[in-house]
Every structure is written in C-alpha cells, then in structure tokens.
Design a protein around this motif. Structure first.
Motif, short mmCIF file in Angstrom:
data_model
loop_
_atom_site.label_atom_id
_atom_site.label_comp_id
_atom_site.label_asym_id
_atom_site.label_seq_id
_atom_site.Cartn_x
_atom_site.Cartn_y
_atom_site.Cartn_z
N ASP A 18 25.65 66.56 54.16
CA ASP A 18 25.30 65.20 52.81
C ASP A 18 24.19 65.86 50.84
O ASP A 18 23.96 65.30 51.71
N ALA A 19 24.74 67.23 51.61
CA ALA A 19 24.43 67.80 50.46
C ALA A 19 24.71 67.66 49.19
O ALA A 19 24.44 67.25 48.29
N ALA A 20 25.99 66.86 49.12
CA ALA A 20 27.07 67.07 47.60
C ALA A 20 26.01 65.35 46.84
O ALA A 20 25.48 65.84 45.73
N ARG A 21 25.21 64.39 47.85
CA ARG A 21 25.55 63.46 47.11
C ARG A 21 24.02 63.33 46.16
O ARG A 21 24.40 63.16 45.18
N PRO A 22 22.88 64.20 46.72
CA PRO A 22 22.10 64.04 45.34
C PRO A 22 21.99 64.92 44.46
O PRO A 22 21.23 64.64 43.39
N ILE A 23 23.03 66.23 44.46
CA ILE A 23 23.10 66.61 43.35
C ILE A 23 23.82 66.80 42.61
O ILE A 23 24.18 65.95 41.05
N VAL A 24 25.25 65.59 43.52
CA VAL A 24 26.18 64.20 41.96
C VAL A 24 25.26 64.08 41.58
O VAL A 24 25.45 63.55 39.79
N ASP A 25 24.57 63.07 42.26
CA ASP A 25 23.27 61.95 41.20
C ASP A 25 22.54 62.29 40.02
O ASP A 25 22.53 62.03 39.54
N ALA A 26 21.90 64.14 40.45
CA ALA A 26 21.34 64.39 39.59
C ALA A 26 22.20 63.67 37.86
O ALA A 26 21.65 64.58 37.43
#
Lengths: 447, 122
Positions: A18-26
């Motif tokens: 579940d780590a990618a979502r915040p990176i992509v959102d940023a």
C-alpha cells in the motif's frame, strides 16, 4: 532543468503493497511526471523465482505484482508517471504481459512496456561462460541458476524510446534510479560524479522505508512518529547529481539526517568505493543537510569509472535446513531448557552441524559453534524457547532432528510445550565477475 | 581505564545499523552528538570491536572513519557462519549485530552527561 522525482514503493519482495498510492498522489498533486520504482529482488529472491518458473512456466515474476500495481497503474499512465522495477524476476516477459493485461482490465490506455534482459546466465551457454570463472571453492552441488547484475543504461534507453513501464530481471538496485536520471538529464555515460550522485540516491531509495524511519525506531532514543503508517521515500534528483530525500505529505515516519546516515552506509563496505555496474561511488565526503521538515539534502557524492566486469551470483542447491523449538517457563525453566538441548545433542550424535539456542537467554547474537552460549553461565531465566537447528543434504536426516525435538513432549524435561518444526530447502551461492562485454543487456518493447 | 572515568554502553551515545554481504557484516555507528565523535574514535577501535565479537571469530575487522557524518563503518569479515545461505542462526543476516555493538561499553570521563537523543539536534 526541472528536478526528477523518483519514488520507491517496495524495498523487497513481500514488502507492503500500500506504499505506492501516497507517492503517486504526491506526484500528481505537484504536477510531476516522476518515476515510481519497486525494488523486489533480494539476493536469494531471484534464485527462488527461477525455481518457481521451472515448476510453472507462467510464474517467476514478483508474486505480489498485481497488488503492487493495481492501485496505481491507471493513474501512472494517465499522469505520465513512469514505472521502473525489477519485478520481472526470472520471467520479465511474463510480468510485462501481465501489466498489459492489467491496464486493459482497468480501462487505462495500453502502456508501452519495455523488458530489459541479459542478466540470466542459467542456460548452457551461460554456464559454459561461468565455469572457468568460479572460485576454486565453489560448492560441488547441483547448479540452480546464475544472474548477472546489469546496470542502468538499458533502462535509460528504454525510457528515451518512450517506455511507460520498464520491467527488468536482475539489475543493480540503484540502477533502477540511475536509469531514469540518465534519460531525464541526458548525462554522459562517463559523467562519473553525477552518475554516482544518482546511484547513491538509488541506494537510499532501494530499501523503501528504511530511509524514512523504518528499521530505525528505538523507543526513547530514536522515536519515529506514526510508524504504522510510514511513508515510502521520494528522491528529488537535481541536474548536478545531488538530491533531496523526502516522503509523501500526510504519511508517518520521518526523514532526518540520522535515518539517512544509517541508510547511506547500509550494506556498504569501503565508503570511498561503492561498486555498481554503472559507476564506483565515493561517499567519503558526502554531505547530509536537513533542509526542511522531512527533507534531507544529499550532496558531495563523487564518482570513479565503472568496473570492467559485472558481478554474477551463481546459485547451487544448498541441502536442507531443519529447525525445531520447544518452550519452558516458570521455576527452573532455564535448567530444563538446557537439559532438553543436551538430550537432543546426545540423541543426534555427530550426524550433522547442529546449533542450539536458548531464546530468552542467548540466541541471535551467538555463533553457530556455540562459543557465546558456552560462555553464558547457567542462570534462572523463567521463559525460554529452546531451538535446535541443523543442515544436511538428506531430508530424512533433517526429519530425524525434528522428531527428536518433537519427542521431547513425551520424554524430555518436565513442562515443555509448544513444539514447532520446520524444514526447507536451501540455496547456496558464490559470486564471480564476468567481462561486461560477455553479457550484453538488451531491451525490447512488448505490446 | 583511567581512575576518573566511568563506563557507559555505546547505546547511550550512538546509534547503528547492520547490513550483510555474503559472509561479511558491516555495522555503521554514529554519535548522537557531533562532539562525541572523538570519544567513538578513541574507544571503538578495530581491536576492541574484534575482541567484542570474538565468539564470531572475525577474520578481519576494518574501521572506516566518516568524520563529516560523526560516524564510522565497521566491516567484520566471515562473522555470519556462511550468511543468509548457510547460517543456522535465526538471524542469518546478522541484522541484530548492530545492537550487539551498541551493548559494548566505552569509557567516558567522570561527570560525562550522555545525550538525550530526542533533544539532540537531528
């Protein structure tokens, strides 16, 4: 030229998905066409992937590929965020086909997916190449697989040619970051200082949260906020090869000089000569500066010409590992646990290398030969887990070890409980070095 | 040990992380406070680390100093019983060895006040 943002959403196979979502959102919020990487191949992971593919020709790539990409692939394609990963493992074409299918299923545009190859030396030609290069003490066991650590150049070329997703097998972990940096900034392949800077940015990213407060917390000494919701790292690479390490807003963890120091030296030997396929990086003068909340600037990394050879890990069958445990608690527990270990040792005789642990008294700091445990005077610990471990080429001998611990339930010291046993196959490996011209890397596009 | 000194575990003044490559372990060690770096240089020598890890029988211990990071990197060769492929240790990577190093005691001057790590500058 604008900075290049590179995020890393996994630090190994089996890491959080579940780590990618915040990176992509940023990246989307900042309007950045950055790069999302996943590092999925520890040293042994690939050899086990080779075995998985032989058992099932459709397997051999990262088993959590779907869980990693499904939440973010459509947004990455819609916003020009490229994905670069070694999640191809032993079957990068299989991973590439899966990603194309996943994009169709999600209703996203069909991505241009590039596959980087040239690492796999497991076939007859590869074995013939390696045979004279193996060290004299290479194990005389069954050959399993061999993979060379390829570098960043084929990744960079695939991105220059328009790849949305680059799937690799074995490449050096930092090359997942250097490749996109080369494509973005247009550095010359011998611009050693800049290559070294991006390589060390990749080194900081490659273990995921280990640079954002993971593997760092020591309550009361090194506290980390909101560790359960730790954010994975983003490196903002600059054209001069320096970078700022940060993490997505609103996530847990922390990016401080202290975390970054620990990760900068992680698995490094000589700080003046960190060897990669792309460059020899020198961090002996690297400067780390806190430039804002959760922002650390890394500068002063220097580079030297790349090695003439590539590292190859060659895997052999490593026999069997057996582990068995039983617990003793309450009055005189330690004496009962020590007696249990003595009984198993006597019953097993000299059939295999054996190790005993008294978990709760002396275990993981100790050596296999038991020198440390021998120096621990019998005490009065009241909650001990006795562990026996052994290795042997013959699985039946391992079964005998496990039964000896199991039977402590019936004929061992008083009050033993909670027997657990496990047996698994092992791989052994040796490293060797091949001339890089002998193992050229290639990239191809699939559709 | 000097008469005016007392002893503290390294854990009170420094932090560390261990990594593995094959049968070798590297442990990087950093002072919480820059001013304690000299103490680490004087006290945490190759010879003392080799002695502290004697049960692991290192074939060599090499220290690389990193003054600009107030730290140092130790490379302990052949201490992992074959490492991730061959060791019978639960912790076959030797990940926990950083805290074995931090359990080593160092001599500090009388009246030495250890840092409050959470208050020291990051």
């Amino acid at each position: 030229m604008q900075d290049l943002w590179i995020g890393c959403a996994a630090g190994g196979s089996g890491d959080r998905v579940d780590a990618a979502r915040p990176i992509v959102d940023a990246m989307i919020a900042a309007g950045r066409r950055g790069v999302l990487t996943f590092e999925n191949l520890a040293e042994r992971t690939l050899a086990f992937a080779q075995l998985a593919r032989r058992a099932n020709p459709a397997a051999g790539y990262e088993p959590l590929l779907d869980e990693e990409l499904r939440p973010v692939l459509a947004d990455c394609l819609a916003h020009g965020i490229r994905v670069v990963s070694n999640f191809g493992g032993a079957n990068p074409h299989g991973a590439a086909a899966y990603i194309v299918g996943l994009a169709r299923e999600l209703g996203a545009r069909v991505p241009r997916v590039a596959v980087v190859e040239g690492d796999d030396l497991s076939d007859a030609a590869g074995r013939a190449l390696l045979a004279p290069l193996l060290p004299a003490d290479a194990p005389g066991r069954a050959f399993v697989a061999a993979n060379a650590y390829q570098g960043a150049l084929p990744i960079a070329q695939a991105l220059r040619e328009g790849a949305d997703v680059v799937v690799t097998g074995r490449v050096a972990d930092p090359s997942l970051t250097l490749g996109p940096a080369l494509a973005h900034f247009g550095w010359a392949a011998d611009d050693w200082d800049r290559l070294a800077g991006a390589t060390m940015a990749g080194h900081l990213l490659e273990c995921g949260a280990q640079v954002t407060g993971g593997y760092f917390a020591d309550p009361g000494y090194k506290d980390v906020p909101d560790l359960a919701r730790i954010g994975y790292p983003i490196a903002e690479l600059a054209a001069d090869g320096s970078c700022v390490v940060t993490k997505p807003p609103g996530t847990g963890g922390a990016v401080t000089v202290r975390n970054v120091k620990e990760q900068l030296l992680y698995e490094v030997h000589d700080p003046a000569a960190y060897l990669t396929p792309d460059v020899v990086a020198d961090i002996s003068q690297a400067q780390l500066t806190q430039v804002g909340a959760d922002r650390v600037r890394v500068a002063g990394v220097r580079g030297h010409p790349r090695p003439d050879t590539l590292k190859v890990l060659v895997y052999f069958s490593g026999g069997w590992l057996g582990e068995a445990e039983i617990s003793y608690a309450g009055p005189n527990a330690e004496a009962r646990a020590r007696l249990a270990a003595a009984v198993v040792r006597e019953r097993m005789g000299e059939t295999m290398p054996l190790r005993f642990d008294l978990v709760g008294r002396c275990s993981i700091f100790g050596d296999d030969a038991g020198r440390m445990l021998a120096g621990v005077a019998p005490g009065d610990a009241h909650d001990i887990r006795m562990r026996a471990a052994g290795r042997h080429d013959d699985a039946a001998e391992i079964d005998r070890l496990l039964r000896e611990v199991y039977s402590l339930w019936l004929c061992g010291p008083a009050g033993g409980g909670g027997v657990r046993t496990a047996k698994r196959q092992r791989l052994s490996s040796v490293a060797c070095f091949v001339p890089r011209d002998a193992v050229p890397a290639t990239h191809t596009f699939v559709s | 040990m000097a008469a005016d000194a007392s002893r503290l575990p390294l854990h009170a003044v420094a932090h560390a992380r261990a990594g593995d490559k094959g049968n070798h372990s590297n442990i990087c060690l950093f002072a919480y406070r820059d001013e304690d770096y000299a103490l680490l240089v004087a006290e945490v020598t190759e010879a003392r680390v080799a002695a502290w890890f004697a049960a692991r029988a290192p074939t060599s211990v090499r220290r690389y100093l990193l003054p600009h990071l107030a730290g140092m990197n130790f490379v302990l060769e052949n201490v992992l019983d074959g490492g991730v492929n061959d060791s019978l240790n639960l912790d076959m990577h030797g990940k926990a060895l950083s805290f074995h190093l931090l359990a080593q005691e160092v001599a500090v001057p009388r009246g030495f006040l250890p840092p409050d790590p959470m208050r020291a500058a990051p």
